[in-house]
Design a protein around this motif. Structure first.
Motif, PDB file in Angstrom:
ATOM      1  N   GLY A   1       0.792  -1.224   0.000  1.00 12.82           N
ATOM      2  CA  GLY A   1       0.000   0.000   0.000  1.00 12.82           C
ATOM      3  C   GLY A   1       0.819   1.266   0.000  1.00 12.82           C
ATOM      4  O   GLY A   1       0.530   2.210  -0.707  1.00 12.82           O
ATOM      5  N   ALA A   2       1.873   1.353   0.778  1.00  5.48           N
ATOM      6  CA  ALA A   2       2.652   2.585   0.896  1.00  5.48           C
ATOM      7  C   ALA A   2       3.356   2.928  -0.409  1.00  5.48           C
ATOM      8  O   ALA A   2       3.459   4.091  -0.765  1.00  5.48           O
ATOM      9  N   SER A   3       3.809   1.947  -1.148  1.00  9.00           N
ATOM     10  CA  SER A   3       4.504   2.249  -2.393  1.00  9.00           C
ATOM     11  C   SER A   3       3.532   2.707  -3.474  1.00  9.00           C
ATOM     12  O   SER A   3       3.900   3.466  -4.359  1.00  9.00           O
ATOM     13  N   GLN A   4       2.285   2.312  -3.395  1.00  6.47           N
ATOM     14  CA  GLN A   4       1.306   2.714  -4.396  1.00  6.47           C
ATOM     15  C   GLN A   4       0.780   4.119  -4.149  1.00  6.47           C
ATOM     16  O   GLN A   4       0.438   4.825  -5.066  1.00  6.47           O
ATOM     17  N   THR A   5       0.693   4.554  -2.895  1.00  7.65           N
ATOM     18  CA  THR A   5       0.131   5.866  -2.594  1.00  7.65           C
ATOM     19  C   THR A   5       1.174   6.966  -2.603  1.00  7.65           C
ATOM     20  O   THR A   5       0.828   8.131  -2.532  1.00  7.65           O
ATOM     21  N   GLY A   6       2.440   6.619  -2.669  1.00  4.01           N
ATOM     22  CA  GLY A   6       3.491   7.622  -2.692  1.00  4.01           C
ATOM     23  C   GLY A   6       3.836   8.137  -1.304  1.00  4.01           C
ATOM     24  O   GLY A   6       4.514   9.143  -1.173  1.00  4.01           O
ATOM     25  N   LEU A   7       3.359   7.507  -0.269  1.00  6.21           N
ATOM     26  CA  LEU A   7       3.685   7.937   1.082  1.00  6.21           C
ATOM     27  C   LEU A   7       5.084   7.477   1.452  1.00  6.21           C
ATOM     28  O   LEU A   7       5.551   6.450   1.020  1.00  6.21           O
ATOM     29  N   ARG A   8       5.719   8.256   2.262  1.00  9.27           N
ATOM     30  CA  ARG A   8       7.002   7.846   2.787  1.00  9.27           C
ATOM     31  C   ARG A   8       6.946   7.994   4.298  1.00  9.27           C
ATOM     32  O   ARG A   8       6.044   8.616   4.836  1.00  9.27           O
ATOM     33  N   THR A   9       7.884   7.407   4.994  1.00 12.39           N
ATOM     34  CA  THR A   9       7.870   7.458   6.448  1.00 12.39           C
ATOM     35  C   THR A   9       9.017   8.304   6.947  1.00 12.39           C
ATOM     36  O   THR A   9      10.079   8.377   6.331  1.00 12.39           O
ATOM     37  N   ASN A  10       8.799   8.962   8.091  1.00 14.78           N
ATOM     38  CA  ASN A  10       9.866   9.741   8.696  1.00 14.78           C
ATOM     39  C   ASN A  10      10.619   8.871   9.695  1.00 14.78           C
ATOM     40  O   ASN A  10      10.375   7.673   9.790  1.00 14.78           O
ATOM     41  N   HIS A  11      11.501   9.454  10.469  1.00 19.44           N
ATOM     42  CA  HIS A  11      12.315   8.669  11.399  1.00 19.44           C
ATOM     43  C   HIS A  11      11.494   8.045  12.518  1.00 19.44           C
ATOM     44  O   HIS A  11      11.946   7.114  13.158  1.00 19.44           O
ATOM     45  N   ASP A  12      10.282   8.534  12.782  1.00 19.96           N
ATOM     46  CA  ASP A  12       9.416   7.953  13.809  1.00 19.96           C
ATOM     47  C   ASP A  12       8.620   6.773  13.284  1.00 19.96           C
ATOM     48  O   ASP A  12       7.967   6.086  14.050  1.00 19.96           O
ATOM     49  N   GLY A  13       8.615   6.554  11.982  1.00 21.92           N
ATOM     50  CA  GLY A  13       7.846   5.474  11.389  1.00 21.92           C
ATOM     51  C   GLY A  13       6.445   5.895  10.976  1.00 21.92           C
ATOM     52  O   GLY A  13       5.672   5.090  10.502  1.00 21.92           O
ATOM     53  N   ARG A  14       6.118   7.177  11.155  1.00 21.99           N
ATOM     54  CA  ARG A  14       4.800   7.664  10.751  1.00 21.99           C
ATOM     55  C   ARG A  14       4.820   8.066   9.282  1.00 21.99           C
ATOM     56  O   ARG A  14       5.824   8.514   8.760  1.00 21.99           O
ATOM     57  N   SER A  15       3.671   7.914   8.620  1.00 21.93           N
ATOM     58  CA  SER A  15       3.583   8.261   7.203  1.00 21.93           C
ATOM     59  C   SER A  15       3.603   9.770   7.023  1.00 21.93           C
ATOM     60  O   SER A  15       3.011  10.508   7.795  1.00 21.93           O
ATOM     61  N   VAL A  16       4.285  10.188   5.988  1.00 26.91           N
ATOM     62  CA  VAL A  16       4.384  11.604   5.651  1.00 26.91           C
ATOM     63  C   VAL A  16       3.923  11.759   4.216  1.00 26.91           C
ATOM     64  O   VAL A  16       4.304  10.989   3.344  1.00 26.91           O
ATOM     65  N   ALA A  17       3.104  12.754   3.961  1.00 28.04           N
ATOM     66  CA  ALA A  17       2.620  12.991   2.602  1.00 28.04           C
ATOM     67  C   ALA A  17       3.779  13.451   1.722  1.00 28.04           C
ATOM     68  O   ALA A  17       4.715  14.099   2.190  1.00 28.04           O
ATOM     69  N   PRO A  18       3.730  13.123   0.424  1.00 25.08           N
ATOM     70  CA  PRO A  18       4.794  13.565  -0.475  1.00 25.08           C
ATOM     71  C   PRO A  18       4.759  15.079  -0.626  1.00 25.08           C
ATOM     72  O   PRO A  18       3.727  15.706  -0.404  1.00 25.08           O
ATOM     73  N   PRO A  19       5.877  15.679  -0.995  1.00 31.76           N
ATOM     74  CA  PRO A  19       5.902  17.122  -1.155  1.00 31.76           C
ATOM     75  C   PRO A  19       4.988  17.571  -2.288  1.00 31.76           C
ATOM     76  O   PRO A  19       4.736  16.827  -3.237  1.00 31.76           O
ATOM     77  N   ASN A  20       4.487  18.774  -2.178  1.00 32.00           N
ATOM     78  CA  ASN A  20       3.590  19.324  -3.179  1.00 32.00           C
ATOM     79  C   ASN A  20       4.370  19.584  -4.464  1.00 32.00           C
ATOM     80  O   ASN A  20       5.339  20.321  -4.469  1.00 32.00           O
ATOM     81  N   THR A  21       3.912  18.983  -5.556  1.00 33.90           N
ATOM     82  CA  THR A  21       4.614  19.153  -6.829  1.00 33.90           C
ATOM     83  C   THR A  21       3.891  20.093  -7.764  1.00 33.90           C
ATOM     84  O   THR A  21       4.339  20.326  -8.875  1.00 33.90           O
ATOM     85  N   ILE A  22       2.780  20.658  -7.330  1.00 38.68           N
ATOM     86  CA  ILE A  22       2.023  21.592  -8.173  1.00 38.68           C
ATOM     87  C   ILE A  22       2.611  22.979  -7.995  1.00 38.68           C
ATOM     88  O   ILE A  22       2.754  23.486  -6.892  1.00 38.68           O
ATOM     89  N   SER A  23       2.947  23.600  -9.096  1.00 38.34           N
ATOM     90  CA  SER A  23       3.506  24.932  -9.008  1.00 38.34           C
ATOM     91  C   SER A  23       2.394  25.953  -8.867  1.00 38.34           C
ATOM     92  O   SER A  23       1.312  25.818  -9.441  1.00 38.34           O
ATOM     93  N   THR A  24       2.624  26.977  -8.073  1.00 36.18           N
ATOM     94  CA  THR A  24       1.594  28.003  -7.820  1.00 36.18           C
ATOM     95  C   THR A  24       1.952  29.307  -8.518  1.00 36.18           C
ATOM     96  O   THR A  24       1.655  30.375  -8.032  1.00 36.18           O
TER      97      THR A  24
END
Length: 93
Positions: free
Chosen positions: A69-92
């Motif tokens: 699941g994590a590889s399909q949604t693009g989520l990554r984990t931080n050093h605590d093991g909690r999921s972190v959303a990917p950085p915003n790639t939409i330019s404003t």
């Protein structure tokens, strides 16, 4: 593929194979097992099969969701093991 990822995949595959084996044994016991005894209306095989139908599918989805699941949604984990959303790639601009 890293060695740890390979070992995780082998472990997930072995757990899923074990659950499939247990489910097949329950189905065989239900189909070929003894009939119900007089105080009960259900055969022992049906009781075991019904329990497997309730327990095994959530376990399988949990394992599949955890390992794939994590590889399909693009989520990554931080050093605590909690999921972190990917950085915003939409330019404003």
């Amino acid at each position: 593929m890293k060695e740890i990822e390979k070992s995780k995949m082998y472990f997930a595959a072995s757990v899923l194979a074990f659950l499939a084996f247990i489910f097949m044994l329950a189905a065989i016991l239900y189909a070929l097992g003894p009939d119900a005894t007089p105080p009960s209306t259900e055969s022992p095989g049906k009781v075991i099969f019904d329990a497997c139908v309730k327990i095994i599918p959530p376990m399988v989805t949990l394992i599949i969701g955890f390992y794939f699941g994590a590889s399909q949604t693009g989520l990554r984990t931080n050093h605590d093991g909690r999921s972190v959303a990917p950085p915003n790639t939409i330019s404003t601009d």
